[in-house]
Design a protein around this motif. Structure first.
Motif, PDB file in Angstrom:
ATOM      1  N   LYS A  59       0.791  -1.343  -0.009  1.00 26.99           N
ATOM      2  CA  LYS A  59      -0.104   0.032   0.004  1.00 26.99           C
ATOM      3  C   LYS A  59       0.835   1.307  -0.132  1.00 26.99           C
ATOM      4  O   LYS A  59       0.358   2.333  -0.552  1.00 26.99           O
ATOM      5  CB  LYS A  59      -0.919   0.017   1.205  1.00 26.99           C
ATOM      6  N   GLU A  60       1.796   1.173   0.691  1.00 28.55           N
ATOM      7  CA  GLU A  60       2.844   2.452   0.910  1.00 28.55           C
ATOM      8  C   GLU A  60       3.768   2.460  -0.456  1.00 28.55           C
ATOM      9  O   GLU A  60       4.308   3.696  -0.434  1.00 28.55           O
ATOM     10  CB  GLU A  60       3.665   2.014   2.140  1.00 28.55           C
ATOM     11  N   CYS A  61       4.005   1.476  -1.117  1.00 29.14           N
ATOM     12  CA  CYS A  61       4.895   1.766  -2.227  1.00 29.14           C
ATOM     13  C   CYS A  61       4.740   2.711  -3.265  1.00 29.14           C
ATOM     14  O   CYS A  61       3.265   2.626  -3.954  1.00 29.14           O
ATOM     15  CB  CYS A  61       5.215   0.207  -2.959  1.00 29.14           C
ATOM     16  N   PRO A  62       5.304   3.655  -3.269  1.00 28.80           N
ATOM     17  CA  PRO A  62       4.649   4.671  -4.399  1.00 28.80           C
ATOM     18  C   PRO A  62       4.781   4.373  -5.829  1.00 28.80           C
ATOM     19  O   PRO A  62       3.948   5.013  -6.529  1.00 28.80           O
ATOM     20  CB  PRO A  62       5.743   5.962  -3.949  1.00 28.80           C
ATOM     21  N   ASP A  63       5.568   3.402  -6.100  1.00 29.14           N
ATOM     22  CA  ASP A  63       5.576   2.938  -7.584  1.00 29.14           C
ATOM     23  C   ASP A  63       4.774   1.720  -7.514  1.00 29.14           C
ATOM     24  O   ASP A  63       4.647   1.179  -8.707  1.00 29.14           O
ATOM     25  CB  ASP A  63       6.799   2.507  -7.853  1.00 29.14           C
ATOM     26  N   TRP A  64       3.764   1.271  -6.647  1.00 30.42           N
ATOM     27  CA  TRP A  64       3.013   0.110  -6.853  1.00 30.42           C
ATOM     28  C   TRP A  64       3.453  -1.324  -7.498  1.00 30.42           C
ATOM     29  O   TRP A  64       3.184  -1.679  -8.506  1.00 30.42           O
ATOM     30  CB  TRP A  64       1.805   0.345  -7.604  1.00 30.42           C
ATOM     31  N   CYS A  65       4.879  -1.316  -7.044  1.00 29.59           N
ATOM     32  CA  CYS A  65       5.683  -2.483  -7.667  1.00 29.59           C
ATOM     33  C   CYS A  65       5.836  -3.892  -6.967  1.00 29.59           C
ATOM     34  O   CYS A  65       6.772  -4.528  -6.967  1.00 29.59           O
ATOM     35  CB  CYS A  65       7.088  -1.941  -8.106  1.00 29.59           C
ATOM     36  N   ILE A  66       4.905  -3.816  -5.830  1.00 32.02           N
ATOM     37  CA  ILE A  66       4.954  -4.995  -4.903  1.00 32.02           C
ATOM     38  C   ILE A  66       3.690  -5.828  -5.005  1.00 32.02           C
ATOM     39  O   ILE A  66       2.838  -5.183  -5.109  1.00 32.02           O
ATOM     40  CB  ILE A  66       5.150  -4.609  -3.465  1.00 32.02           C
ATOM     41  N   TYR A  67       3.969  -7.025  -5.499  1.00 30.84           N
ATOM     42  CA  TYR A  67       2.591  -7.801  -5.820  1.00 30.84           C
ATOM     43  C   TYR A  67       2.565  -8.888  -4.974  1.00 30.84           C
ATOM     44  O   TYR A  67       3.469  -9.556  -4.736  1.00 30.84           O
ATOM     45  CB  TYR A  67       2.723  -8.333  -7.331  1.00 30.84           C
ATOM     46  N   ILE A  68       1.407  -8.854  -4.121  1.00 35.93           N
ATOM     47  CA  ILE A  68       1.245 -10.048  -3.079  1.00 35.93           C
ATOM     48  C   ILE A  68      -0.079 -10.667  -3.320  1.00 35.93           C
ATOM     49  O   ILE A  68      -0.968 -10.025  -3.587  1.00 35.93           O
ATOM     50  CB  ILE A  68       0.934  -9.295  -1.585  1.00 35.93           C
ATOM     51  N   ASP A  69       0.012 -11.716  -3.179  1.00 38.26           N
ATOM     52  CA  ASP A  69      -1.000 -12.752  -3.320  1.00 38.26           C
ATOM     53  C   ASP A  69      -1.266 -13.703  -2.048  1.00 38.26           C
ATOM     54  O   ASP A  69      -0.137 -14.126  -1.577  1.00 38.26           O
ATOM     55  CB  ASP A  69      -1.166 -13.795  -4.531  1.00 38.26           C
ATOM     56  N   SER A  70      -2.429 -14.014  -1.549  1.00 35.75           N
ATOM     57  CA  SER A  70      -2.438 -14.750  -0.313  1.00 35.75           C
ATOM     58  C   SER A  70      -3.962 -15.584  -0.207  1.00 35.75           C
ATOM     59  O   SER A  70      -4.736 -15.304  -0.991  1.00 35.75           O
ATOM     60  CB  SER A  70      -2.291 -13.981   1.034  1.00 35.75           C
ATOM     61  N   HIS A  71      -3.840 -16.380   0.737  1.00 34.36           N
ATOM     62  CA  HIS A  71      -5.153 -16.967   1.038  1.00 34.36           C
ATOM     63  C   HIS A  71      -5.258 -17.206   2.517  1.00 34.36           C
ATOM     64  O   HIS A  71      -4.358 -17.154   3.159  1.00 34.36           O
ATOM     65  CB  HIS A  71      -5.578 -18.363   0.192  1.00 34.36           C
ATOM     66  N   LYS A  72      -6.630 -17.317   3.064  1.00 36.60           N
ATOM     67  CA  LYS A  72      -6.746 -17.730   4.370  1.00 36.60           C
ATOM     68  C   LYS A  72      -6.590 -19.229   4.567  1.00 36.60           C
ATOM     69  O   LYS A  72      -7.367 -20.062   4.119  1.00 36.60           O
ATOM     70  CB  LYS A  72      -7.975 -16.974   4.836  1.00 36.60           C
ATOM     71  N   ASP A  73      -6.163 -19.617   5.676  1.00 31.36           N
ATOM     72  CA  ASP A  73      -6.187 -21.081   6.209  1.00 31.36           C
ATOM     73  C   ASP A  73      -6.932 -20.858   7.424  1.00 31.36           C
ATOM     74  O   ASP A  73      -6.700 -20.064   8.536  1.00 31.36           O
ATOM     75  CB  ASP A  73      -4.573 -21.587   6.300  1.00 31.36           C
ATOM     76  N   THR A  74      -7.704 -21.978   7.645  1.00 30.61           N
ATOM     77  CA  THR A  74      -8.414 -21.949   8.752  1.00 30.61           C
ATOM     78  C   THR A  74      -7.813 -22.960   9.886  1.00 30.61           C
ATOM     79  O   THR A  74      -7.305 -24.191   9.560  1.00 30.61           O
ATOM     80  CB  THR A  74      -9.835 -22.554   8.841  1.00 30.61           C
ATOM     81  N   ILE A  75      -7.501 -22.377  10.998  1.00 34.74           N
ATOM     82  CA  ILE A  75      -6.709 -23.234  11.997  1.00 34.74           C
ATOM     83  C   ILE A  75      -7.865 -23.627  13.209  1.00 34.74           C
ATOM     84  O   ILE A  75      -8.473 -23.054  13.777  1.00 34.74           O
ATOM     85  CB  ILE A  75      -5.539 -22.144  12.811  1.00 34.74           C
ATOM     86  N   PRO A  76      -7.965 -25.169  13.207  1.00 31.73           N
ATOM     87  CA  PRO A  76      -8.738 -25.603  14.412  1.00 31.73           C
ATOM     88  C   PRO A  76      -8.620 -25.039  15.730  1.00 31.73           C
ATOM     89  O   PRO A  76      -7.578 -24.567  16.068  1.00 31.73           O
ATOM     90  CB  PRO A  76      -8.456 -27.227  14.109  1.00 31.73           C
ATOM     91  N   PRO A  77      -9.346 -24.617  16.746  1.00 31.65           N
ATOM     92  CA  PRO A  77      -9.245 -24.311  18.034  1.00 31.65           C
ATOM     93  C   PRO A  77      -8.471 -25.110  18.585  1.00 31.65           C
ATOM     94  O   PRO A  77      -8.466 -26.510  18.709  1.00 31.65           O
ATOM     95  CB  PRO A  77     -10.938 -24.199  18.484  1.00 31.65           C
ATOM     96  N   LYS A  78      -7.625 -24.458  19.647  1.00 36.51           N
ATOM     97  CA  LYS A  78      -6.765 -25.518  20.507  1.00 36.51           C
ATOM     98  C   LYS A  78      -7.841 -26.203  21.711  1.00 36.51           C
ATOM     99  O   LYS A  78      -7.222 -27.352  21.831  1.00 36.51           O
ATOM    100  CB  LYS A  78      -5.826 -24.383  21.327  1.00 36.51           C
ATOM    101  N   LYS A  79      -8.737 -25.770  21.952  1.00 35.25           N
ATOM    102  CA  LYS A  79      -9.750 -26.383  23.097  1.00 35.25           C
ATOM    103  C   LYS A  79     -10.808 -26.671  22.386  1.00 35.25           C
ATOM    104  O   LYS A  79     -11.192 -25.916  21.385  1.00 35.25           O
ATOM    105  CB  LYS A  79      -9.831 -25.565  24.253  1.00 35.25           C
ATOM    106  N   LEU A  99      10.507  -0.977 -11.942  1.00 35.95           N
ATOM    107  CA  LEU A  99       9.896  -0.025 -11.616  1.00 35.95           C
ATOM    108  C   LEU A  99      10.496   0.687 -10.196  1.00 35.95           C
ATOM    109  O   LEU A  99      10.114   1.697  -9.925  1.00 35.95           O
ATOM    110  CB  LEU A  99       8.258  -0.459 -11.431  1.00 35.95           C
ATOM    111  N   CYS A 100      10.780  -0.284  -9.416  1.00 39.05           N
ATOM    112  CA  CYS A 100      11.361   0.051  -7.955  1.00 39.05           C
ATOM    113  C   CYS A 100      12.116   1.346  -8.002  1.00 39.05           C
ATOM    114  O   CYS A 100      12.965   1.498  -9.025  1.00 39.05           O
ATOM    115  CB  CYS A 100      12.108  -0.976  -7.182  1.00 39.05           C
ATOM    116  N   MET A 101      12.055   2.394  -7.364  1.00 46.84           N
ATOM    117  CA  MET A 101      12.890   3.425  -7.299  1.00 46.84           C
ATOM    118  C   MET A 101      13.818   3.519  -5.943  1.00 46.84           C
ATOM    119  O   MET A 101      14.505   4.344  -5.636  1.00 46.84           O
ATOM    120  CB  MET A 101      12.334   4.738  -7.252  1.00 46.84           C
ATOM    121  N   TYR A 102      13.899   2.248  -5.114  1.00 49.29           N
ATOM    122  CA  TYR A 102      14.824   2.129  -4.153  1.00 49.29           C
ATOM    123  C   TYR A 102      14.833   3.451  -3.220  1.00 49.29           C
ATOM    124  O   TYR A 102      15.639   3.578  -2.634  1.00 49.29           O
ATOM    125  CB  TYR A 102      16.437   2.165  -4.742  1.00 49.29           C
ATOM    126  N   CYS A 103      13.471   3.633  -2.809  1.00 55.90           N
ATOM    127  CA  CYS A 103      13.099   4.693  -1.875  1.00 55.90           C
ATOM    128  C   CYS A 103      13.357   4.035  -0.485  1.00 55.90           C
ATOM    129  O   CYS A 103      13.582   4.703   0.691  1.00 55.90           O
ATOM    130  CB  CYS A 103      11.717   5.353  -1.970  1.00 55.90           C
TER     131      CYS A 103
END
Ligand code: SF4
Ligand code: SF4
Length: 254
Positions: A59-79, A99-103
């Motif tokens: 979000k903060e990268c001024p050049d928008w040159c960071i690409y992130i993909d993710s998914h959510k895993d469900t973790i079973p409850p401990k108790k 694209l990065c300007m090494y800021c």
């Protein structure tokens, strides 16, 4: 009538002559490697284990040159009966160095110490696509990240390091106790051999000292030209160290 070249021409020739006599300041890279400072901003490295996919860097990268993909895993409850939790799993993390300007904003904003600067800079390529480094390649750069600088004299060890050291010490003590118990012969009959328990050596974890300014150290540091802020911080650290040493010595004597 044409005017003869005069002083201007002579000045120009003087500049040419001077430049001819001056040694070259350019280096014949790649035959001559540049001698760069160790903290040069060469390339960004990713410690994948630390990344929580918070997306702040992207979000903060001024050049928008960071690409992130993710998914959510469900973790079973401990108790039993507890609530299941979700955890972000990183699928893709890439930086486009075309694209990065090494800021360095991404490295600065990452709250989980997942991004670091490496001084490596030799990754030029003929294909612009290859300048997008995926997380596997960003992870490889981690091996070239310089170690953090030493703490200042008198500075307290940061809690994240001291906690880790304390945990490692406890684990080592527990392992040593296990080994000792395993190496002792199984006592036959409740006889003469007493079953004494080896007491674990006390660490510093339970010693809590309220930080105060050690006036003597403070005065000395100020006299040496340190700023009051630095002198106060160092004087506090010196006080805590001194007090802990005193308490340790008292415990050892008692
Ligand atoms: S150094 Fe700056 S431009 Fe490059 S990826 Fe980080 S935030 Fe973006
Ligand atoms: S800011 Fe740090 S933890 Fe958050 S997504 Fe970027 S690298 Fe990962």
């Amino acid at each position: 009538m044409r005017t003869l070249p005069k002083i201007g021409l002579l000045k120009g020739l003087g500049v040419t002559l001077k430049t001819m006599m001056t040694p070259a300041t350019t280096a014949q890279y790649p035959h001559v490697k540049p001698d760069l400072p160790p903290r040069t901003r060469g390339v960004i490295a990713l410690m994948e284990e630390n990344c929580t996919v918070c997306m702040l860097c992207a979000k903060e990268c001024p050049d928008w040159c960071i690409y992130i993909d993710s998914h959510k895993d469900t973790i079973p409850p401990k108790k039993e009966g507890g609530r299941a939790r979700t955890r972000n799993q990183l699928d893709r993390f890439a930086i486009d160095f075309a694209l990065c300007m090494y800021c360095g904003i991404c490295v600065e904003v990452c709250p989980f110490d997942a991004l670091f600067w490496s001084p490596e800079f030799e990754y030029s390529t003929y294909s612009v696509r290859e300048l997008t480094h995926e997380k596997e390649r960003l992870r490889v750069w981690m091996d070239t990240v310089p170690a953090p600088p030493d703490l200042e004299v008198g500075a307290e060890i940061p809690p994240e390091i001291s906690d880790g050291l304390a945990a490692a010490r406890k684990a080592a003590e527990a392992q040593a106790a296990q080994l000792m118990a395993a190496s002792q012969p199984a006592a036959g009959g409740g006889g003469a051999a007493g079953g004494g328990q080896a007491a674990a050596p006390a660490g510093d974890d339970d010693i809590h000292v309220e930080a105060q300014v050690d006036q003597e150290v403070f005065d000395q540091l100020v006299a040496e030209g340190k700023s009051e802020r630095v002198a106060r911080a160092k004087a506090k650290a010196a006080y805590v160290r001194k007090e802990k040493a005193r308490i340790r010595a008292e415990r050892a004597a008692g």
